[in-house]
Design a protein around this motif. Structure first.
Motif, PDB file in Angstrom:
ATOM      1  N   UNK A 166      17.010  -7.032  17.532  1.00  0.00           N
ATOM      2  CA  UNK A 166      16.514  -5.785  18.088  1.00  0.00           C
ATOM      3  C   UNK A 166      16.963  -4.606  17.230  1.00  0.00           C
ATOM      4  N   UNK A 167      16.000  -3.837  16.706  1.00  0.00           N
ATOM      5  CA  UNK A 167      16.338  -2.686  15.857  1.00  0.00           C
ATOM      6  C   UNK A 167      16.089  -1.347  16.547  1.00  0.00           C
ATOM      7  N   UNK A 168      15.590  -1.386  17.793  1.00  0.00           N
ATOM      8  CA  UNK A 168      15.189  -0.124  18.445  1.00  0.00           C
ATOM      9  C   UNK A 168      15.711   0.039  19.867  1.00  0.00           C
ATOM     10  N   UNK A 169      16.657  -0.790  20.278  1.00  0.00           N
ATOM     11  CA  UNK A 169      17.205  -0.643  21.626  1.00  0.00           C
ATOM     12  C   UNK A 169      16.304  -1.184  22.718  1.00  0.00           C
ATOM     13  N   UNK A 170      15.583  -2.247  22.423  1.00  0.00           N
ATOM     14  CA  UNK A 170      14.705  -2.861  23.423  1.00  0.00           C
ATOM     15  C   UNK A 170      15.536  -3.673  24.422  1.00  0.00           C
ATOM     16  N   UNK A 171      14.989  -3.838  25.622  1.00  0.00           N
ATOM     17  CA  UNK A 171      15.699  -4.614  26.626  1.00  0.00           C
ATOM     18  C   UNK A 171      14.790  -5.648  27.259  1.00  0.00           C
ATOM     19  N   UNK A 172      15.389  -6.500  28.087  1.00  0.00           N
ATOM     20  CA  UNK A 172      14.623  -7.537  28.759  1.00  0.00           C
ATOM     21  C   UNK A 172      13.512  -6.903  29.593  1.00  0.00           C
ATOM     22  N   UNK A 173      12.349  -7.543  29.580  1.00  0.00           N
ATOM     23  CA  UNK A 173      11.140  -7.141  30.319  1.00  0.00           C
ATOM     24  C   UNK A 173      10.282  -6.109  29.593  1.00  0.00           C
ATOM     25  N   UNK A 174      10.743  -5.613  28.455  1.00  0.00           N
ATOM     26  CA  UNK A 174       9.917  -4.654  27.732  1.00  0.00           C
ATOM     27  C   UNK A 174       8.914  -5.377  26.836  1.00  0.00           C
ATOM     28  N   UNK A 175       7.767  -4.713  26.645  1.00  0.00           N
ATOM     29  CA  UNK A 175       6.762  -5.211  25.699  1.00  0.00           C
ATOM     30  C   UNK A 175       7.021  -4.516  24.370  1.00  0.00           C
ATOM     31  N   UNK A 176       7.055  -5.301  23.309  1.00  0.00           N
ATOM     32  CA  UNK A 176       7.478  -4.783  22.002  1.00  0.00           C
ATOM     33  C   UNK A 176       6.535  -5.250  20.897  1.00  0.00           C
ATOM     34  N   UNK A 177       6.694  -4.639  19.738  1.00  0.00           N
ATOM     35  CA  UNK A 177       6.089  -5.153  18.506  1.00  0.00           C
ATOM     36  C   UNK A 177       7.212  -5.714  17.650  1.00  0.00           C
ATOM     37  N   UNK A 178       7.011  -6.896  17.106  1.00  0.00           N
ATOM     38  CA  UNK A 178       8.018  -7.413  16.174  1.00  0.00           C
ATOM     39  C   UNK A 178       7.339  -7.801  14.865  1.00  0.00           C
ATOM     40  N   UNK A 179       8.098  -7.611  13.775  1.00  0.00           N
ATOM     41  CA  UNK A 179       7.622  -7.986  12.446  1.00  0.00           C
ATOM     42  C   UNK A 179       8.310  -9.272  12.031  1.00  0.00           C
ATOM     43  N   UNK A 180       7.607 -10.093  11.279  1.00  0.00           N
ATOM     44  CA  UNK A 180       8.154 -11.385  10.839  1.00  0.00           C
ATOM     45  C   UNK A 180       8.301 -11.416   9.327  1.00  0.00           C
ATOM     46  N   UNK A 181       9.042 -12.412   8.854  1.00  0.00           N
ATOM     47  CA  UNK A 181       9.166 -12.643   7.423  1.00  0.00           C
ATOM     48  C   UNK A 181      10.034 -11.604   6.754  1.00  0.00           C
ATOM     49  N   UNK A 182       9.774 -11.348   5.467  1.00  0.00           N
ATOM     50  CA  UNK A 182      10.618 -10.422   4.710  1.00  0.00           C
ATOM     51  C   UNK A 182      10.540  -9.014   5.298  1.00  0.00           C
ATOM     52  N   UNK A 183       9.443  -8.677   5.947  1.00  0.00           N
ATOM     53  CA  UNK A 183       9.294  -7.349   6.554  1.00  0.00           C
ATOM     54  C   UNK A 183      10.317  -7.132   7.667  1.00  0.00           C
ATOM     55  N   UNK A 188       0.882  -1.158   0.000  1.00  0.00           N
ATOM     56  CA  UNK A 188       0.000   0.000   0.000  1.00  0.00           C
ATOM     57  C   UNK A 188       0.928   1.219   0.000  1.00  0.00           C
ATOM     58  N   UNK A 189       0.368   2.373  -0.432  1.00  0.00           N
ATOM     59  CA  UNK A 189       1.198   3.591  -0.456  1.00  0.00           C
ATOM     60  C   UNK A 189       1.816   3.848   0.909  1.00  0.00           C
ATOM     61  N   UNK A 190       1.022   3.648   1.956  1.00  0.00           N
ATOM     62  CA  UNK A 190       1.460   3.981   3.307  1.00  0.00           C
ATOM     63  C   UNK A 190       2.578   3.070   3.810  1.00  0.00           C
ATOM     64  N   UNK A 191       2.515   1.798   3.445  1.00  0.00           N
ATOM     65  CA  UNK A 191       3.401   0.818   4.082  1.00  0.00           C
ATOM     66  C   UNK A 191       4.569   0.381   3.205  1.00  0.00           C
ATOM     67  N   UNK A 192       4.664   0.910   2.001  1.00  0.00           N
ATOM     68  CA  UNK A 192       5.703   0.503   1.056  1.00  0.00           C
ATOM     69  C   UNK A 192       7.104   0.555   1.676  1.00  0.00           C
ATOM     70  N   UNK A 193       7.810  -0.547   1.589  1.00  0.00           N
ATOM     71  CA  UNK A 193       9.185  -0.638   2.095  1.00  0.00           C
ATOM     72  C   UNK A 193       9.317  -0.411   3.590  1.00  0.00           C
ATOM     73  N   UNK A 194       8.216  -0.553   4.316  1.00  0.00           N
ATOM     74  CA  UNK A 194       8.274  -0.395   5.764  1.00  0.00           C
ATOM     75  C   UNK A 194       8.318  -1.765   6.444  1.00  0.00           C
ATOM     76  N   UNK A 195       8.894  -1.848   7.645  1.00  0.00           N
ATOM     77  CA  UNK A 195       8.946  -3.137   8.361  1.00  0.00           C
ATOM     78  C   UNK A 195       7.596  -3.482   8.998  1.00  0.00           C
ATOM     79  N   UNK A 196       6.623  -3.730   8.158  1.00  0.00           N
ATOM     80  CA  UNK A 196       5.237  -3.962   8.554  1.00  0.00           C
ATOM     81  C   UNK A 196       4.799  -5.285   7.943  1.00  0.00           C
ATOM     82  N   UNK A 197       4.203  -6.178   8.738  1.00  0.00           N
ATOM     83  CA  UNK A 197       3.821  -7.485   8.201  1.00  0.00           C
ATOM     84  C   UNK A 197       2.319  -7.752   8.253  1.00  0.00           C
ATOM     85  N   UNK A 198       1.537  -6.739   8.590  1.00  0.00           N
ATOM     86  CA  UNK A 198       0.071  -6.901   8.580  1.00  0.00           C
ATOM     87  C   UNK A 198      -0.543  -5.526   8.342  1.00  0.00           C
ATOM     88  N   UNK A 199      -1.395  -5.425   7.334  1.00  0.00           N
ATOM     89  CA  UNK A 199      -1.995  -4.137   6.972  1.00  0.00           C
ATOM     90  C   UNK A 199      -3.476  -4.320   6.658  1.00  0.00           C
TER      91      UNK A 199
END
Lengths: 97, 97, 97, 97, 97
Positions: free
Chosen positions: C45-62, B66-77
């Protein structure tokens, strides 16, 4: 690919522009006899499939490799309508008509 | 795609720069009547969806088309807001208003 | 994306050269209150997260669409640290401090 | 990759043009002895596999990296026929003939 | 990535040409102590891993981003050998020797 039966449709008027004109079908994974028994997915139809047909659908990036779905935000596409499933030497699902 | 209901939001101030300004929605897979019953995913909204709406979301690399998510580290839109789900010839979920 | 809690680390001295310097975190999918209850993944880790933090992670090619992980053999990347999860109108997990 | 046993075939005359001439095989994930016990997938055959053989198949975008399946809407491809599975130091499945 | 233990090997003489010379290892997902308890996958080895070692493997398109597996029909690759897993502040699996 997964074997699935088309059991319904989804209408969505507000959507990404590039999805305009696509048909969204509700597909339920089916057994070798065409009986829907498994997970459900909403797939774009690339081959003119209709409700009650048994189909093959591709998931992930492969779902975008049809003329209709190229570069579209689509992760499941029906790319074949099944005529016959044969397992362990015996005919199972067979398309009627 | 999966059919899901938007049930919440996630706020994350520290994130990859390219994610700035995106809205993260909590989506729970739902049945044909729009009742949330399945797995949960956090999806980026590409179509202006809001809490309580039933939507279609794409996963994997397709989520980036999508325009918004292109090349972004996003896996669900979320790429469509659902108006109507019809299964086995009967109307099930229908958007109100 | 999935909501997960960082619960540990993995050290691996012998690895693909292009992975040098990356931090591998053990992430367990969590509920809306940040309680780890689901599947486990090892994410970069791409954002400086540490143990005990709640995070969002992307899977696959994203997972490869961050500066750090671009073109690397990485299939899960933490791309945001969660401040707040709100579900059904009620605040649930809230980052402390 | 997954270890699977070829247990059947699917015939589909109406399909995306680029799929013309491909053989669709029903593959069921199998245990180390070649006994089919798991999930089922329909895979394209890239190596001349036949019914009753134990094979390795690749899923997702990797399924398109054979000469036969390149740029095709295919998400599962048999890319090897298994001769021998050895687990915990003991020979398990062994191809006959 | 997933944490897995190498428990065996697969020999396949008939395969896609581009897979020539690759080592196929049977990997079973393991817990934090390195005990194999989960799903099984057949992965290509990119780092010289051997039977009984605890490893990290990447799945999907990311499995192709090693020198060895680039553009190959491979969907799981071992890209690191694990030395230490630490969870909730306690050392768990530790590589011997």
């Amino acid at each position: 690919m997964q074997l699935g039966k088309v059991i319904g449709t989804v209408v969505a008027s507000r959507k990404e522009d590039v999805l305009e004109g696509m048909k969204f079908l509700v597909v339920k994974n089916c057994d070798f006899d065409g009986k829907p028994t498994g997970a459900t997915v909403v797939a774009v139809d690339a081959v003119g499939a209709g409700v009650d047909e048994v189909v093959l659908y591709a998931s992930g990036s492969s779902a975008r490799l049809t003329r209709l779905t190229e570069n579209r935000p689509v992760d499941a596409t029906i790319m074949a309508i099944v005529d016959l499933v044969e397992v362990d030497g015996a005919g199972r699902y067979r398309k009627v008509g």
